[in-house]
Design a protein around this motif. Structure first.
Motif, PDB file in Angstrom:
ATOM      1  N   ARG A   1       2.609  12.332  10.378  1.00 29.11           N
ATOM      2  CA  ARG A   1       1.147  12.366  10.264  1.00 29.11           C
ATOM      3  C   ARG A   1       0.512  11.131  10.876  1.00 29.11           C
ATOM      4  NH1 ARG A   1      -0.188  15.397   5.582  1.00 29.11           N
ATOM      5  NH2 ARG A   1      -2.361  15.012   6.152  1.00 29.11           N
ATOM      6  N   VAL A   2       1.290  10.077  11.030  1.00 29.89           N
ATOM      7  CA  VAL A   2       0.767   8.816  11.551  1.00 29.89           C
ATOM      8  C   VAL A   2       1.935   8.026  12.146  1.00 29.89           C
ATOM      9  CG1 VAL A   2       1.092   7.623   9.347  1.00 29.89           C
ATOM     10  CG2 VAL A   2      -0.617   6.765  10.959  1.00 29.89           C
ATOM     11  N   ILE A   3       1.621   7.181  13.126  1.00 30.05           N
ATOM     12  CA  ILE A   3       2.674   6.354  13.726  1.00 30.05           C
ATOM     13  C   ILE A   3       2.350   4.881  13.493  1.00 30.05           C
ATOM     14  CG2 ILE A   3       3.884   5.728  15.857  1.00 30.05           C
ATOM     15  CD1 ILE A   3       3.153   8.567  16.896  1.00 30.05           C
ATOM     16  N   PHE A   4       3.303   4.174  12.947  1.00 30.88           N
ATOM     17  CA  PHE A   4       3.141   2.767  12.616  1.00 30.88           C
ATOM     18  C   PHE A   4       3.996   1.957  13.601  1.00 30.88           C
ATOM     19  CE2 PHE A   4       3.979  -0.423   8.857  1.00 30.88           C
ATOM     20  CZ  PHE A   4       3.427  -1.447   9.617  1.00 30.88           C
ATOM     21  N   VAL A   5       3.286   1.203  14.453  1.00 31.47           N
ATOM     22  CA  VAL A   5       4.010   0.370  15.430  1.00 31.47           C
ATOM     23  C   VAL A   5       4.007  -1.067  14.906  1.00 31.47           C
ATOM     24  CG1 VAL A   5       4.084  -0.457  17.815  1.00 31.47           C
ATOM     25  CG2 VAL A   5       3.278   1.867  17.322  1.00 31.47           C
ATOM     26  N   ASN A   6       5.167  -1.580  14.585  1.00 33.36           N
ATOM     27  CA  ASN A   6       5.271  -2.909  13.992  1.00 33.36           C
ATOM     28  C   ASN A   6       6.107  -3.816  14.891  1.00 33.36           C
ATOM     29  OD1 ASN A   6       5.207  -5.057  12.277  1.00 33.36           O
ATOM     30  ND2 ASN A   6       6.489  -4.136  10.675  1.00 33.36           N
ATOM     31  N   ILE A   7       5.401  -4.710  15.591  1.00 41.11           N
ATOM     32  CA  ILE A   7       6.099  -5.552  16.573  1.00 41.11           C
ATOM     33  C   ILE A   7       5.902  -7.018  16.239  1.00 41.11           C
ATOM     34  CG2 ILE A   7       6.225  -6.222  19.014  1.00 41.11           C
ATOM     35  CD1 ILE A   7       7.089  -3.317  18.597  1.00 41.11           C
ATOM     36  N   PHE A   8       7.000  -7.725  16.177  1.00 36.73           N
ATOM     37  CA  PHE A   8       6.913  -9.174  16.085  1.00 36.73           C
ATOM     38  C   PHE A   8       7.471  -9.736  17.380  1.00 36.73           C
ATOM     39  CE2 PHE A   8       7.764 -13.503  15.092  1.00 36.73           C
ATOM     40  CZ  PHE A   8       6.736 -13.867  14.254  1.00 36.73           C
ATOM     41  N   THR A  49      -5.630  -1.553  14.947  1.00 36.82           N
ATOM     42  CA  THR A  49      -4.733  -2.687  14.714  1.00 36.82           C
ATOM     43  C   THR A  49      -5.061  -3.308  13.365  1.00 36.82           C
ATOM     44  OG1 THR A  49      -6.182  -4.280  15.789  1.00 36.82           O
ATOM     45  CG2 THR A  49      -4.500  -3.247  17.170  1.00 36.82           C
ATOM     46  N   GLU A  50      -4.037  -3.816  12.716  1.00 33.81           N
ATOM     47  CA  GLU A  50      -4.206  -4.540  11.453  1.00 33.81           C
ATOM     48  C   GLU A  50      -3.436  -5.846  11.585  1.00 33.81           C
ATOM     49  OE1 GLU A  50      -5.991  -4.005   8.847  1.00 33.81           O
ATOM     50  OE2 GLU A  50      -6.551  -1.884   8.971  1.00 33.81           O
ATOM     51  N   PRO A  51      -3.967  -6.916  10.957  1.00 31.16           N
ATOM     52  CA  PRO A  51      -3.348  -8.230  11.159  1.00 31.16           C
ATOM     53  C   PRO A  51      -1.985  -8.414  10.467  1.00 31.16           C
ATOM     54  CG  PRO A  51      -5.235  -8.392   9.670  1.00 31.16           C
ATOM     55  CD  PRO A  51      -5.214  -6.993  10.199  1.00 31.16           C
ATOM     56  N   THR A  52      -1.762  -7.753   9.346  1.00 24.84           N
ATOM     57  CA  THR A  52      -0.482  -7.973   8.653  1.00 24.84           C
ATOM     58  C   THR A  52       0.264  -6.658   8.475  1.00 24.84           C
ATOM     59  OG1 THR A  52      -1.234  -7.591   6.381  1.00 24.84           O
ATOM     60  CG2 THR A  52      -1.578  -9.820   7.290  1.00 24.84           C
ATOM     61  N   MET A  53       1.524  -6.812   8.157  1.00 25.45           N
ATOM     62  CA  MET A  53       2.411  -5.676   7.981  1.00 25.45           C
ATOM     63  C   MET A  53       1.979  -4.799   6.803  1.00 25.45           C
ATOM     64  SD  MET A  53       6.389  -6.262   8.305  1.00 25.45           S
ATOM     65  CE  MET A  53       7.582  -5.525   7.276  1.00 25.45           C
ATOM     66  N   VAL A  54       1.609  -5.467   5.677  1.00 27.44           N
ATOM     67  CA  VAL A  54       1.239  -4.697   4.483  1.00 27.44           C
ATOM     68  C   VAL A  54      -0.065  -3.931   4.723  1.00 27.44           C
ATOM     69  CG1 VAL A  54       0.668  -4.819   2.033  1.00 27.44           C
ATOM     70  CG2 VAL A  54       2.392  -6.338   2.985  1.00 27.44           C
ATOM     71  N   GLU A  55      -1.031  -4.619   5.328  1.00 29.74           N
ATOM     72  CA  GLU A  55      -2.300  -3.941   5.606  1.00 29.74           C
ATOM     73  C   GLU A  55      -2.104  -2.755   6.556  1.00 29.74           C
ATOM     74  OE1 GLU A  55      -5.838  -7.030   5.885  1.00 29.74           O
ATOM     75  OE2 GLU A  55      -3.894  -8.017   6.149  1.00 29.74           O
ATOM     76  N   ALA A  56      -1.283  -2.990   7.561  1.00 28.61           N
ATOM     77  CA  ALA A  56      -1.027  -1.907   8.511  1.00 28.61           C
ATOM     78  C   ALA A  56      -0.314  -0.743   7.817  1.00 28.61           C
ATOM     79  CB  ALA A  56      -0.181  -2.425   9.668  1.00 28.61           C
ATOM     80  N   ALA A  57       0.625  -1.060   6.932  1.00 32.03           N
ATOM     81  CA  ALA A  57       1.355  -0.014   6.215  1.00 32.03           C
ATOM     82  C   ALA A  57       0.392   0.785   5.336  1.00 32.03           C
ATOM     83  CB  ALA A  57       2.471  -0.630   5.369  1.00 32.03           C
ATOM     84  N   ARG A  58      -0.505   0.075   4.622  1.00 33.57           N
ATOM     85  CA  ARG A  58      -1.493   0.748   3.756  1.00 33.57           C
ATOM     86  C   ARG A  58      -2.358   1.690   4.577  1.00 33.57           C
ATOM     87  NH1 ARG A  58      -2.515  -4.155   0.690  1.00 33.57           N
ATOM     88  NH2 ARG A  58      -1.153  -3.993  -1.129  1.00 33.57           N
ATOM     89  N   ARG A  59      -2.814   1.165   5.699  1.00 35.64           N
ATOM     90  CA  ARG A  59      -3.694   1.954   6.568  1.00 35.64           C
ATOM     91  C   ARG A  59      -2.969   3.210   7.052  1.00 35.64           C
ATOM     92  NH1 ARG A  59      -8.288  -0.104   9.328  1.00 35.64           N
ATOM     93  NH2 ARG A  59      -9.414   1.710  10.091  1.00 35.64           N
ATOM     94  N   ALA A  60      -1.721   3.020   7.461  1.00 32.65           N
ATOM     95  CA  ALA A  60      -0.941   4.147   7.972  1.00 32.65           C
ATOM     96  C   ALA A  60      -0.720   5.191   6.876  1.00 32.65           C
ATOM     97  CB  ALA A  60       0.406   3.653   8.509  1.00 32.65           C
ATOM     98  N   VAL A  61      -0.323   4.707   5.695  1.00 31.37           N
ATOM     99  CA  VAL A  61      -0.030   5.636   4.600  1.00 31.37           C
ATOM    100  C   VAL A  61      -1.286   6.394   4.181  1.00 31.37           C
ATOM    101  CG1 VAL A  61       0.727   5.772   2.184  1.00 31.37           C
ATOM    102  CG2 VAL A  61       2.007   4.371   3.825  1.00 31.37           C
ATOM    103  N   ALA A  62      -2.446   5.727   4.276  1.00 29.39           N
ATOM    104  CA  ALA A  62      -3.704   6.398   3.927  1.00 29.39           C
ATOM    105  C   ALA A  62      -3.899   7.658   4.783  1.00 29.39           C
ATOM    106  CB  ALA A  62      -4.871   5.446   4.119  1.00 29.39           C
ATOM    107  N   PHE A  63      -3.499   7.581   6.033  1.00 24.85           N
ATOM    108  CA  PHE A  63      -3.633   8.753   6.918  1.00 24.85           C
ATOM    109  C   PHE A  63      -2.789   9.922   6.413  1.00 24.85           C
ATOM    110  CE2 PHE A  63      -5.172   5.842  10.262  1.00 24.85           C
ATOM    111  CZ  PHE A  63      -6.213   6.612  10.766  1.00 24.85           C
ATOM    112  N   THR A  64      -1.647   9.620   5.840  1.00 20.98           N
ATOM    113  CA  THR A  64      -0.768  10.697   5.387  1.00 20.98           C
ATOM    114  C   THR A  64      -1.277  11.332   4.108  1.00 20.98           C
ATOM    115  OG1 THR A  64       0.665   9.339   3.984  1.00 20.98           O
ATOM    116  CG2 THR A  64       1.217   9.469   6.329  1.00 20.98           C
ATOM    117  N   GLN A  65      -2.199  10.602   3.440  1.00 22.32           N
ATOM    118  CA  GLN A  65      -2.726  11.130   2.181  1.00 22.32           C
ATOM    119  C   GLN A  65      -4.077  11.777   2.403  1.00 22.32           C
ATOM    120  OE1 GLN A  65      -2.411   7.405   0.206  1.00 22.32           O
ATOM    121  NE2 GLN A  65      -0.339   7.800  -0.539  1.00 22.32           N
ATOM    122  N   GLY A  66      -4.399  12.001   3.658  1.00 20.10           N
ATOM    123  CA  GLY A  66      -5.624  12.722   3.999  1.00 20.10           C
ATOM    124  C   GLY A  66      -6.872  11.873   3.896  1.00 20.10           C
ATOM    125  N   ALA A  67      -6.699  10.534   3.772  1.00 17.54           N
ATOM    126  CA  ALA A  67      -7.876   9.671   3.678  1.00 17.54           C
ATOM    127  C   ALA A  67      -8.399   9.311   5.075  1.00 17.54           C
ATOM    128  CB  ALA A  67      -7.533   8.409   2.916  1.00 17.54           C
TER     129      ALA A  67
END
Ligand code: GDP
Ligand code: MN
Length: 394
Positions: free
Chosen positions: A317-324, A376-394
């Protein structure tokens, strides 16, 4: 929360099916019974008729103890082939469902031995194990009757010569009529192990027939993936390794991808970061659709390939790209993402967390393209929250 457990070893290896192991042995003139693969009851019958009775039908799964689990059966006529093929195909052996059979000429067994070569890391040598008590798991022999295993430390520079192999079969107390053949077979198995770049080459049982013929009745071969560059023939083994269409597609594109059951597609650089990403997605209530480490080569080709594979998974439902960024530069990654988006139509929204080397520059490059579905989100946790929100229909 469902914990996600992945085992990623630093040294990557490829386990072969028994039939592939036997085909590998054949390259080194190690005697094995004549046989062929069959993916259906009809094929099993055709192979059996071609070989002549009796035959043995053997489940092809990458797990030991098939015999005990009902995955190895002798058939003396066509009716028995149908009966056993029906029973074994689809059988669940320790969580592995049988999709393929190996049908071979049945062997008469007088004695069952055990032989293997593996790496003794601590000792920096190769280790040979030989026992006159084969047919059962070597761990059981080691536990119950450790003296029945003859260990041989082999200096990789000196290798294994026939004279040493002769002393070894004597020490292991293999039956007299089997010794010379076994010694020759062991020298070949050692060659297979070294030249064939195996991590493990194991025969259990190695048998002696009532008319004193020695041959490999089973084959367990693990290849050292680090040596794959000098073995183009290994591609044939990989092609049949998985039936997950996502993994097959990923492999064709040279990606280190493992399919999972969730809805968040993940692209990360480095196995450690990819695993942490899975954990964080889990922590914030999401589920990962895959594990994908794109390594250091986060260029447009790799990014496009990664996005394509994930895009093809209908659960995503969403793609989370996490690059360091380390050696990988984030501006290269950003350009790679944009280039990939020009090439592939991606159905799911994409959330990026870009940090490390040239992160600012990377974010600037993406800035003009950001939208409701490219974020884009500045941190890993924020990006994860944002991504997961998409899967919950938000
Ligand atoms: P594993 O149980 O997964 O290790 O499968 P194996 O290939 O080692 O087979 C298990 C056992 O089945 C062997 O130890 C043999 O005792 C028996 N077996 C396999 N092939 C034959 C055969 O051709 N003839 C006979 N008589 N027994 C066989
Ligand atoms: Mn076996």
């Amino acid at each position: 929360m469902t914990p996600v457990i992945l085992v990623v070893t630093e040294k990557s290896v490829v386990d072969l099916f028994e039939y592939q192991g036997k085909q590998y042995f054949e390259r080194y003139d190690i005697p094995t019974p004549v046989g062929d693969v069959a993916d259906s009851v009809e094929q099993a019958l055709a192979v059996a008729e071609g070989i002549g009775y009796p035959v043995v039908l053997k489940a092809q799964v990458k797990v030991g103890g098939r015999g005990k689990a009902g995955g190895v059966k002798v058939a003396t006529n066509a009716a028995e082939v149908l009966e056993h093929a029906n029973a074994i195909l689809g059988l669940d052996i320790k969580g592995h469902v049988v999709e393929r059979l190996w049908v071979e000429e049945a062997s008469s067994i007088a004695r069952e031995y055990y032989a293997s070569f593996t790496l003794d890391r601590a000792n920096k040598t190769h280790l040979g194990m030989l026992s006159a008590q084969g047919g059962v798991e070597i761990e059981v022999v080691a536990e119950e009757n450790p003296d029945a295993i003859a260990f041989l430390s082999i200096d990789p520079v000196r290798g294994l010569d026939l004279a040493t192999a002769r002393r070894w079969v004597h020490e292991a107390e293999l039956d007299e009529p089997a010794r010379e053949q076994a010694a020759e077979l062991l020298v070949r198995l050692y060659r297979c192990y070294v030249e064939g770049d195996c991590d493990l080459a194991e025969i259990n049982p190695l048998i002696m027939t009532p008319d004193f013929v020695v041959k490999a009745l089973d084959a367990k071969v693990t290849l050292d993936e680090n040596a794959s560059f000098r073995h183009p023939e290994w591609n044939a083994f990989r092609a049949t390794d998985t039936t997950d269409p996502r993994e097959i597609m990923a492999r064709e594109k040279g990606l280190n991808y493992i399919g999972l059951d969730g809805t968040v597609g993940i692209i990360a650089n480095g196995a450690g970061l990819a695993m942490s990403t899975l954990d964080v997605v889990n922590q914030v209530g999401g589920t990962a659709a895959n594990f994908l480490d794109i390594g250091g080569g986060a260029n447009a080709d790799v990014m496009a390939a990664a996005l394509e594979v994930i895009n093809a998974d209908p659960k995503v439902r969403v793609i989370f790209v996490n690059i360091f960024g380390g050696i990988t530069r984030v501006d290269d990654v950003a350009n790679g993402v944009l280039e990939a988006l020009r090439r592939v139509h991606i159905a799911s929204p994409i959330v990026l967390r870009l940090d490390g080397t040239n992160a600012l520059l990377g974010r600037e490059i993406l800035e003009p393209y950001l939208s409701d579905t490219l974020i884009t989100e500045p941190t890993m946790v924020e990006a994860a929250r944002r991504a997961v929100a998409f899967t919950q229909g938000a």
